[in-house]
Motif scaffolding. Structure first.
Motif, short mmCIF file in Angstrom:
data_model
loop_
_atom_site.label_atom_id
_atom_site.label_comp_id
_atom_site.label_asym_id
_atom_site.label_seq_id
_atom_site.Cartn_x
_atom_site.Cartn_y
_atom_site.Cartn_z
N ASP A 1 0.92 -1.10 -0.02
CA ASP A 1 0.16 0.03 0.03
C ASP A 1 0.90 1.46 -0.11
N GLU A 2 1.32 1.75 -0.92
CA GLU A 2 2.09 2.90 -1.42
C GLU A 2 1.12 3.73 -2.07
N PRO A 3 1.32 5.12 -1.97
CA PRO A 3 0.26 6.23 -2.54
C PRO A 3 0.05 5.93 -3.93
N ASN A 4 1.10 5.39 -4.77
CA ASN A 4 0.60 5.32 -6.11
C ASN A 4 0.85 3.83 -6.42
N TRP A 5 0.72 2.84 -5.66
CA TRP A 5 0.65 1.32 -5.97
C TRP A 5 0.16 0.57 -4.97
N VAL A 6 -0.74 -0.34 -5.30
CA VAL A 6 -1.43 -1.13 -4.28
C VAL A 6 -1.63 -2.54 -4.86
N THR A 7 -1.10 -3.55 -3.75
CA THR A 7 -1.21 -5.02 -4.44
C THR A 7 -2.21 -5.73 -3.15
N LEU A 8 -2.85 -6.55 -3.78
CA LEU A 8 -3.84 -7.57 -3.09
C LEU A 8 -3.91 -8.84 -3.61
N ALA A 9 -4.08 -9.74 -2.74
CA ALA A 9 -4.22 -11.29 -3.32
C ALA A 9 -5.04 -11.95 -2.20
N GLN B 1 -2.11 0.99 -9.92
CA GLN B 1 -0.83 1.50 -10.10
C GLN B 1 -1.58 3.17 -10.69
N THR B 2 -1.21 4.24 -10.06
CA THR B 2 -1.77 5.66 -10.28
C THR B 2 -1.07 5.93 -11.43
N GLU B 3 -2.03 6.44 -12.40
CA GLU B 3 -1.33 7.02 -13.68
C GLU B 3 -2.17 8.32 -13.89
N PRO B 4 -1.59 9.44 -13.64
CA PRO B 4 -1.94 10.53 -13.63
C PRO B 4 -2.74 10.98 -15.12
N LYS B 5 -2.35 10.32 -16.19
CA LYS B 5 -3.04 10.60 -17.39
C LYS B 5 -3.95 9.50 -17.76
N TYR B 6 -4.45 8.61 -16.84
CA TYR B 6 -5.32 7.77 -17.15
C TYR B 6 -6.66 8.34 -17.80
N GLN B 7 -7.20 7.49 -18.89
CA GLN B 7 -8.50 7.97 -19.41
C GLN B 7 -9.40 6.47 -19.37
N ARG B 8 -10.72 6.93 -18.63
CA ARG B 8 -11.72 5.82 -18.56
C ARG B 8 -11.93 5.14 -19.84
N PRO B 9 -11.89 4.01 -20.06
CA PRO B 9 -12.12 3.26 -21.38
C PRO B 9 -13.77 3.35 -21.61
N VAL B 10 -14.19 3.06 -22.57
CA VAL B 10 -15.61 3.01 -22.97
C VAL B 10 -16.10 1.64 -23.23
#
Length: 126
Positions: free
Chosen positions: A37-45, A57-66
């Motif tokens: 659990d980091e500010p820009n990365w989370v892993t779960l299992a 992963q945080t991606e500041p330029k992420y665009q929501r898919p359609v």
């Protein structure tokens, strides 16, 4: 030589505008544990020894898919398939966790859901 060993985790990482928000959504949805659990990365299992995980992963330029795809708009590049025991109960649980039911449903025995970042995932009964 094998590519994987038991000492390695195999996983899928999804980009999102906020890794922590999306990681917590999937924690609620799947009931898995957060192991990173980091500010820009989370892993779960499902467990430390599961051998597989989901990461965000945080991606500041992420665009929501359609969904479904439309010309000139970001398209999904993958989706998760989750087998469930009861489709109606699973949809209700997913919505309660923060998902939304996609408007377009191509099959009677599958429900296309959208996570908070817009990634499609499918709930299905076998």
């Amino acid at each position: 030589m094998a590519l994987r060993t038991k000492a390695q985790w195999f996983g899928v990482a999804l980009d999102a505008p906020d890794a922590r928000e999306l990681g917590r959504f999937y924690q609620r949805l799947l009931g898995w544990q957060i192991f990173g659990d980091e500010p820009n990365w989370v892993t779960l299992a499902p467990s430390k020894d599961a051998g597989y995980n989901l990461a965000f992963q945080t991606e500041p330029k992420y665009q929501r898919p359609v969904w479904p795809a439309e010309d000139g708009k970001p398209q999904m590049s993958m989706h998760l398939d989750l087998e469930v025991d009861d489709l109606d109960e699973a949809v209700a649980h997913a919505v309660e966790a923060g998902a939304e039911l996609a408007d377009f449903q191509p099959q009677d025995d599958v429900r296309v859901m959208l996570d908070p970042a817009g990634h499609p995932f499918c709930l299905y009964v076998n």
